[in-house]
Design an enzyme around this catalytic site. Structure first.
Site, PDB file in Angstrom:
ATOM      1  N   ASN A   9       0.851  -1.189   0.000  1.00  0.00           N
ATOM      2  CA  ASN A   9       0.000   0.000   0.000  1.00  0.00           C
ATOM      3  C   ASN A   9       0.888   1.242   0.000  1.00  0.00           C
ATOM      4  O   ASN A   9       1.419   1.629   1.038  1.00  0.00           O
ATOM      5  CB  ASN A   9      -0.908  -0.040   1.250  1.00  0.00           C
ATOM      6  CG  ASN A   9      -1.800   1.184   1.357  1.00  0.00           C
ATOM      7  OD1 ASN A   9      -1.878   1.987   0.432  1.00  0.00           O
ATOM      8  ND2 ASN A   9      -2.472   1.327   2.493  1.00  0.00           N
ATOM      9  N   TRP A  10       1.012   1.851  -1.177  1.00  0.00           N
ATOM     10  CA  TRP A  10       1.920   3.013  -1.304  1.00  0.00           C
ATOM     11  C   TRP A  10       1.301   4.298  -0.740  1.00  0.00           C
ATOM     12  O   TRP A  10       1.966   5.325  -0.681  1.00  0.00           O
ATOM     13  CB  TRP A  10       2.286   3.226  -2.776  1.00  0.00           C
ATOM     14  CG  TRP A  10       3.263   2.212  -3.321  1.00  0.00           C
ATOM     15  CD1 TRP A  10       3.849   1.177  -2.641  1.00  0.00           C
ATOM     16  CD2 TRP A  10       3.775   2.157  -4.664  1.00  0.00           C
ATOM     17  NE1 TRP A  10       4.682   0.488  -3.484  1.00  0.00           N
ATOM     18  CE2 TRP A  10       4.659   1.063  -4.730  1.00  0.00           C
ATOM     19  CE3 TRP A  10       3.569   2.927  -5.823  1.00  0.00           C
ATOM     20  CZ2 TRP A  10       5.335   0.724  -5.904  1.00  0.00           C
ATOM     21  CZ3 TRP A  10       4.246   2.584  -6.984  1.00  0.00           C
ATOM     22  CH2 TRP A  10       5.125   1.490  -7.020  1.00  0.00           C
ATOM     23  N   LYS A  11       0.024   4.248  -0.419  1.00  0.00           N
ATOM     24  CA  LYS A  11      -0.680   5.455   0.074  1.00  0.00           C
ATOM     25  C   LYS A  11      -0.441   6.620  -0.892  1.00  0.00           C
ATOM     26  O   LYS A  11      -0.321   6.385  -2.091  1.00  0.00           O
ATOM     27  CB  LYS A  11      -0.249   5.757   1.514  1.00  0.00           C
ATOM     28  CG  LYS A  11      -0.404   4.504   2.398  1.00  0.00           C
ATOM     29  CD  LYS A  11      -0.311   4.770   3.866  1.00  0.00           C
ATOM     30  CE  LYS A  11      -0.509   3.454   4.619  1.00  0.00           C
ATOM     31  NZ  LYS A  11      -0.531   3.612   6.054  1.00  0.00           N
ATOM     32  N   HIS A  98     -10.001   1.613   4.451  1.00  0.00           N
ATOM     33  CA  HIS A  98      -8.739   1.774   5.190  1.00  0.00           C
ATOM     34  C   HIS A  98      -8.947   2.770   6.331  1.00  0.00           C
ATOM     35  O   HIS A  98      -9.705   3.737   6.194  1.00  0.00           O
ATOM     36  CB  HIS A  98      -7.638   2.265   4.240  1.00  0.00           C
ATOM     37  CG  HIS A  98      -6.279   2.233   4.866  1.00  0.00           C
ATOM     38  ND1 HIS A  98      -5.849   3.221   5.721  1.00  0.00           N
ATOM     39  CD2 HIS A  98      -5.291   1.312   4.810  1.00  0.00           C
ATOM     40  CE1 HIS A  98      -4.623   2.901   6.149  1.00  0.00           C
ATOM     41  NE2 HIS A  98      -4.268   1.756   5.616  1.00  0.00           N
ATOM     42  N   GLU A 147      -6.386  -3.998  10.711  1.00  0.00           N
ATOM     43  CA  GLU A 147      -5.330  -3.012  10.859  1.00  0.00           C
ATOM     44  C   GLU A 147      -5.635  -2.114  12.052  1.00  0.00           C
ATOM     45  O   GLU A 147      -6.355  -1.118  11.915  1.00  0.00           O
ATOM     46  CB  GLU A 147      -5.244  -2.147   9.593  1.00  0.00           C
ATOM     47  CG  GLU A 147      -4.852  -2.916   8.352  1.00  0.00           C
ATOM     48  CD  GLU A 147      -4.132  -2.015   7.358  1.00  0.00           C
ATOM     49  OE1 GLU A 147      -3.010  -2.335   6.986  1.00  0.00           O
ATOM     50  OE2 GLU A 147      -4.698  -0.969   6.999  1.00  0.00           O
ATOM     51  N   GLY A 153       1.755   2.646  10.737  1.00  0.00           N
ATOM     52  CA  GLY A 153       2.805   3.656  10.601  1.00  0.00           C
ATOM     53  C   GLY A 153       3.507   4.028  11.881  1.00  0.00           C
ATOM     54  O   GLY A 153       4.259   5.005  11.923  1.00  0.00           O
ATOM     55  N   SER A 184       2.674  -1.725  10.561  1.00  0.00           N
ATOM     56  CA  SER A 184       4.109  -1.766  10.923  1.00  0.00           C
ATOM     57  C   SER A 184       4.773  -3.117  10.660  1.00  0.00           C
ATOM     58  O   SER A 184       5.674  -3.513  11.388  1.00  0.00           O
ATOM     59  CB  SER A 184       4.301  -1.340  12.381  1.00  0.00           C
ATOM     60  OG  SER A 184       3.924   0.012  12.546  1.00  0.00           O
ATOM     61  N   GLY A 205       2.537  -0.946   4.416  1.00  0.00           N
ATOM     62  CA  GLY A 205       2.631   0.453   4.016  1.00  0.00           C
ATOM     63  C   GLY A 205       4.084   0.859   3.836  1.00  0.00           C
ATOM     64  O   GLY A 205       4.713   0.593   2.813  1.00  0.00           O
ATOM     65  N   GLY A 206       4.632   1.496   4.865  1.00  0.00           N
ATOM     66  CA  GLY A 206       5.993   2.057   4.809  1.00  0.00           C
ATOM     67  C   GLY A 206       7.045   1.128   4.217  1.00  0.00           C
ATOM     68  O   GLY A 206       7.850   1.544   3.371  1.00  0.00           O
TER      69      GLY A 206
HETATM   70  P1  PGA Z   1       2.290   0.584   7.710  1.00  0.00           P
HETATM   71  O1  PGA Z   1       0.881   0.778   6.982  1.00  0.00           O
HETATM   72  O2  PGA Z   1       2.849  -0.737   7.211  1.00  0.00           O
HETATM   73  O3  PGA Z   1       3.118   1.755   7.261  1.00  0.00           O
HETATM   74  O4  PGA Z   1       2.040   0.547   9.161  1.00  0.00           O
HETATM   75  C1  PGA Z   1       0.000  -0.298   6.808  1.00  0.00           C
HETATM   76  C2  PGA Z   1      -1.277   0.190   6.179  1.00  0.00           C
HETATM   77  O5  PGA Z   1      -1.775   1.256   6.576  1.00  0.00           O
HETATM   78  O6  PGA Z   1      -1.823  -0.452   5.270  1.00  0.00           O
END
Ligand code: PGA
Length: 220
Positions: A9-11, A98, A147, A153, A184, A205-206
């Site tokens: 998920n690149w957001k 999300h 999540e 994050g 995370s 995400g990250g």
């Molecule tokens: P994160 O994000 O891995 O940066 O915690 C996960 C997400 O929001 O899908």
């Protein structure tokens, strides 16, 4: 390891050039990698879906694409919206509900149910996100990502026992779903989570933004 689903998920990150660099780097390391029978899904911002599709085809990568959202409305006079029919020209999946959309865009159960309907009617598989075991999962959803907001994050993933507890409750209420975890997850801690009971995959995400960190997560 059993076959798993990994969703990057690149957001709201990456430019056209950065997206191209990501795939170029993955391609340059492709021969050292074994993607196995895992399902690897990239979820970029809308305008990058076509760029990512081109790159995946160019390098013949076994990756699929996912939108980060989908309109609750069909094609028509809905300024700013991106409808499921159009998304389906690029992607097979759409993230719906999300935590960031629930929080910043006030998306509630009613809106999310309409989004799921639009996705299902147009051949998009919803990846439906819930923040806890109490949030309702609309009917027809087959993939649910748990999540917890505090884990997103923050560098502080939820603990394994809590994830198992929430998965058990979600599955008992919706017996046909597959469950994913997000929050995370990175290359260092992924091995803590792969053996969680019933886990079918991860939303990342990250750690999915750089080809290097995403690849080492997949390897681990
Ligand atoms: P994160 O994000 O891995 O940066 O915690 C996960 C997400 O929001 O899908």
């Amino acid at each position: 390891m059993e076959k798993k689903i990994f969703i990057a998920n690149w957001k709201s990150n990456k430019s056209i050039e950065e997206s191209k660099d990501f795939f170029e780097e993955i391609n340059s390391k492709k021969s050292e990698l074994d993607f196995g029978s895992n399902t690897i899904i990239i979820s970029p911002p809308f305008p990058l879906l076509s760029v990512c599709k081109e790159q995946i085809e160019k390098y013949g990568l076994p990756f699929e694409l996912c939108a980060q959202d989908v309109s609750q409305f069909p094609k028509g006079a809905y300024t700013g919206e991106v409808n499921a029919v159009l998304i389906n020209q690029f992607a097979n999946y759409a993230i719906i509900g999300h935590s960031e959309r629930r929080t910043y865009f006030k998306e509630d159960d009613g809106i999310l149910e309409k989004k799921v309907l639009q996705a299902l009617e147009n051949n998009l598989i919803p990846i439906y996100c819930v923040q806890n075991e109490n949030q309702k999962v609309p009917s027809g959803v087959s993939l649910v990502a748990f999540e917890p907001p505090t884990a997103i994050g923050s560098g502080k993933p939820d603990d394994v026992l809590d994830i198992e507890r929430v998965f058990d409750i979600l599955i008992s209420k919706n017996p046909s779903i597959k469950v994913l975890y997000g929050g995370s997850v990175n290359s260092e801690n992924i091995s803590d989570f792969v053996n969680i009971k019933n886990i079918s995959g991860f939303l990342i995400g990250g750690a999915s933004l750089l080809a290097d960190s995403f690849l080492s997560l997949l390897e681990n």
